[in-house]
Structures are given as C-alpha cells and as structure tokens.
Design a protein around this motif. Structure first.
Motif, short mmCIF file in Angstrom:
data_model
loop_
_atom_site.label_atom_id
_atom_site.label_comp_id
_atom_site.label_asym_id
_atom_site.label_seq_id
_atom_site.Cartn_x
_atom_site.Cartn_y
_atom_site.Cartn_z
N SER A 44 0.84 -1.20 0.00
CA SER A 44 0.00 0.00 0.00
C SER A 44 0.87 1.25 0.00
N GLY A 45 0.24 2.38 -0.30
CA GLY A 45 0.84 3.69 -0.08
C GLY A 45 1.85 4.16 -1.10
N LYS A 46 1.98 3.51 -2.26
CA LYS A 46 2.99 3.93 -3.22
C LYS A 46 2.52 5.17 -3.98
N PRO A 47 3.28 6.28 -3.90
CA PRO A 47 2.94 7.45 -4.72
C PRO A 47 3.08 7.12 -6.20
N SER A 48 2.34 7.79 -7.04
CA SER A 48 2.33 7.49 -8.47
C SER A 48 3.68 7.73 -9.13
N TRP A 49 4.48 8.63 -8.57
CA TRP A 49 5.77 8.98 -9.20
C TRP A 49 6.91 8.06 -8.75
N VAL A 50 6.65 7.15 -7.84
CA VAL A 50 7.67 6.22 -7.35
C VAL A 50 7.59 4.91 -8.14
N THR A 51 8.75 4.42 -8.56
CA THR A 51 8.86 3.14 -9.25
C THR A 51 9.47 2.11 -8.30
N VAL A 52 8.84 0.94 -8.24
CA VAL A 52 9.39 -0.16 -7.46
C VAL A 52 9.82 -1.26 -8.44
N GLU A 53 11.11 -1.53 -8.46
CA GLU A 53 11.64 -2.53 -9.39
C GLU A 53 11.30 -3.95 -8.90
N ASP A 54 11.46 -4.92 -9.81
CA ASP A 54 11.20 -6.31 -9.45
C ASP A 54 12.08 -6.79 -8.30
N PHE A 55 13.28 -6.21 -8.20
CA PHE A 55 14.20 -6.59 -7.13
C PHE A 55 14.01 -5.75 -5.88
N GLY A 56 12.91 -4.99 -5.81
CA GLY A 56 12.52 -4.31 -4.59
C GLY A 56 12.92 -2.87 -4.47
N THR A 57 13.98 -2.47 -5.16
CA THR A 57 14.46 -1.10 -5.02
C THR A 57 13.42 -0.10 -5.51
N SER A 70 3.11 9.95 2.82
CA SER A 70 2.52 8.69 2.39
C SER A 70 3.39 7.55 2.91
N ASN A 71 2.79 6.59 3.58
CA ASN A 71 3.53 5.45 4.11
C ASN A 71 3.49 4.31 3.09
N MET A 72 4.56 4.19 2.32
CA MET A 72 4.63 3.13 1.33
C MET A 72 5.13 1.85 1.99
N PRO A 89 8.17 6.01 4.93
CA PRO A 89 7.39 7.25 4.96
C PRO A 89 7.97 8.23 3.93
N ILE A 90 7.15 8.68 2.99
CA ILE A 90 7.60 9.53 1.88
C ILE A 90 6.86 10.85 1.92
N GLU A 91 7.62 11.95 1.79
CA GLU A 91 7.01 13.28 1.78
C GLU A 91 7.73 14.16 0.77
N VAL A 92 6.95 14.87 -0.05
CA VAL A 92 7.50 15.84 -1.00
C VAL A 92 7.25 17.24 -0.46
N ILE A 93 8.32 18.02 -0.35
CA ILE A 93 8.19 19.37 0.21
C ILE A 93 8.59 20.41 -0.84
N ALA A 94 8.15 21.64 -0.63
CA ALA A 94 8.59 22.75 -1.49
C ALA A 94 10.09 22.95 -1.33
N THR A 95 10.68 23.66 -2.26
CA THR A 95 12.12 23.93 -2.20
C THR A 95 12.47 24.60 -0.88
N ARG A 96 13.46 24.07 -0.20
CA ARG A 96 13.89 24.63 1.08
C ARG A 96 14.46 26.04 0.88
N SER A 97 14.40 26.81 1.93
CA SER A 97 15.04 28.12 1.90
C SER A 97 16.55 27.95 1.75
N ARG A 98 17.14 28.78 0.91
CA ARG A 98 18.60 28.80 0.76
C ARG A 98 19.19 30.07 1.39
N THR A 99 18.46 30.68 2.31
CA THR A 99 19.01 31.84 3.02
C THR A 99 20.22 31.41 3.82
#
Length: 300
Positions: A44-57, A70-72, A89-99
């Motif tokens: 469960s929990g796989k985001p659409s942009w994540v690929t899981v290979e046959d060997f698990g990676t 999302s908890n994949m 646990p996977i999370e996509v965040i906005a670009t971090r501050s580079r200050t």
C-alpha cells in the motif's frame, strides 16, 4: 525467520524537495534473516511517481508540487514464504530556503570556516573563487530529513584538491565544481569521496580530475607496454567520485577528465540521475559489492 533489522536505522521520513530524486529505498537493506532469494510486492501507499523494481528497489523523481506524507509498504517474502513488511514514509516538500546561515569567502581552510556550525538545516553560501579541501572531513552532520547545505554560485565556485568526507551524513552540495590542480598521490584517489557516509547528495556540480600532459615518448611507452591500452587512458589521473555508504545521490552532475568516473564500493541505495559521465580514461561507472543502485536518465 525474516524480520526487520534492529541494527539498521531508517530515516524518520524520506523527505525530498520538488523536482529532485528521492533517496533510493532498498527494502532488503532493512531486513535480516530469511532464506534467499527474496521477492517483493507493494502492499500500500505507493505514490504514483515512485517506481518499485522487481528486485525491490524503489526510486523516483519528485513531482513539481508538494505532497503530504505517504507510508509506502513493501513486503519482502523469502524463499520459504515467510515475509516482513518494510514501511517507507515519503514526503515531497517545497524547495527549502537557501538563506545563508553564513557566507564564506574563498579560503584555504573551509573546515575551520564552518567549524562547529556544521549542523542540520544550516546553509553555507560559498562565493566565486577557489576553496581548498584536501583533508578527511569527519562528521559533517545534517540529517536525512533536514540536510546541511553547502552551495556555490556555479562552476566559478571551485573546490580544489581531494574533497573527502568520512563518517558524514545528511549533507547537500550544489552549484559548484570539484577539481584537482595537482596530480593525486595515488591513482585510486578520487576528487570527491564519501566514505562510511549516509544521505550525501551532490546536485548540479562538475567533478573532474587532474589532466596530465603526455609527450610522444609517453605515448610510445604505453603502446609498447600494452597494445590494447591507449594513451588517453593515462591522460587523466585519479577518480571522479568514490562512494561507500548508504542512500547517496548524484543529480544533474557532470563527471569528466578522470581515470574512473563513478565508483561505488560496499554501499546500498546509490542513485545516479540526469547526469553525464564523459572523457573517462577507464571505467565510466564501476559498481562493486553494492545493492539497490539506480542509474536513470544518464549519458556517457
């Protein structure tokens, strides 16, 4: 029996900025016991942009907009039918501050300039000019979730010498050039080395070695020694990047003018994405005793 390995620490969250590759998730690295071969399946929990290979990676380039946690869950099943579930646990965040926490002028001792301030979440802005490394930099420490960032202004920010990090983790280098102004002491020495390190990332960087000047006598000597070797194998001295560690990532980088391009030895979860490896004297990419390696959208 197969079970989660209590000796292996997983990040509390695989957090990635938009449009960047996520650290490779290798479920086999986090389990112990069981009878091989293993098989892998997404529960469960796989985001659409994540690929899981046959060997698990599992890997992927994050989308252009932030996404909530999302908890994949990937199930690892051994040859006897026993299984264990590994949760990423996977999370996509906005670009971090580079200050910048601090801006550092070109210096012969970057380690001293950063000093005790090498902590998670801090941004160190480098300027145009040449910075010297040439030492083992131990315990430059951010976290996988909140890296320390060392960034330049582009190819005019030059890290010279052997930039080597030992036992470091959670550091992002971006927008700079790593190079050698003199020949390395040994051919095996790389311009940039991550040893026993985790979650080290280089983004939009150039990595090159020291270029020798060969005379015709040098070329003739090479031909006389081994007709299958060419002189250009000896023009470039030293390696480009050498990695032994976990969850290290190279994205949008160029590796050139080195004897060996990228070497991964005794590691797990290496990602080489959207990069160019060219003008190499010997091996472009050399993977040994490593698992969960992803090479995607690269050009040689």
């Amino acid at each position: 029996t197969i079970s989660l390995n209590p000796a292996v620490i997983m990040p509390t969250v695989f957090r990635v900025e938009v449009n960047r590759p996520i650290a490779v998730m290798d479920p086999a690295y986090y389990v112990t016991g069981g009878a091989k071969p293993f098989t892998y399946s997404v529960v469960s929990g796989k985001p659409s942009w994540v690929t899981v290979e046959d060997f698990g990676t599992a890997w992927g380039i994050a989308p252009a907009t932030a996404q909530t946690l999302s908890n994949m869950t990937i199930r690892v099943t051994d040859a006897r039918g026993q299984f264990v579930d590994v949760v990423f646990p996977i999370e996509v965040i906005a670009t971090r501050s580079r200050t910048p926490y601090a801006t550092i002028a070109p210096t012969l001792d970057l380690k001293t300039a950063i000093g005790a301030n090498k902590l998670a979440g801090r941004v160190f802005q480098l300027q145009a000019g040449t910075y010297a490394m040439g030492n083992w930099y131990q315990f430059f420490q951010g976290t996988p979730e909140n890296p320390m960032i060392i960034r330049g202004v582009g190819p005019t920010t030059i890290m010279s010498g052997q930039s080597a990090f030992n036992g470091s983790g959670g550091v992002l280098f971006e927008n700079m050039r790593f190079t050698r102004l003199t020949a390395p002491a040994k051919e095996s020495d790389a311009t940039l080395t991550f040893r026993n390190s985790f979650d080290m990332t280089i983004y939009d960087c150039e990595i090159e070695g020291f270029q020798k000047t060969l005379t015709q006598g040098d070329i003739d000597a090479v031909a006389a020694t081994n007709p299958y070797q060419t002189a250009d194998m000896f023009v470039y001295s030293g390696g480009g990047i050498r990695v032994s560690g976990v969850r290290c990532t190279m994205d949008k980088c160029t590796v050139s003018k080195v004897r060996e391009g990228v070497t991964a030895n005794i590691g797990a979860g290496l990602c080489i994405a959207r990069s160019v490896v060219s003008d190499i004297g010997d091996d472009g990419i050399n993977i040994a005793q490593s698992e969960g390696v992803v090479i995607v959208n690269c050009r040689a």
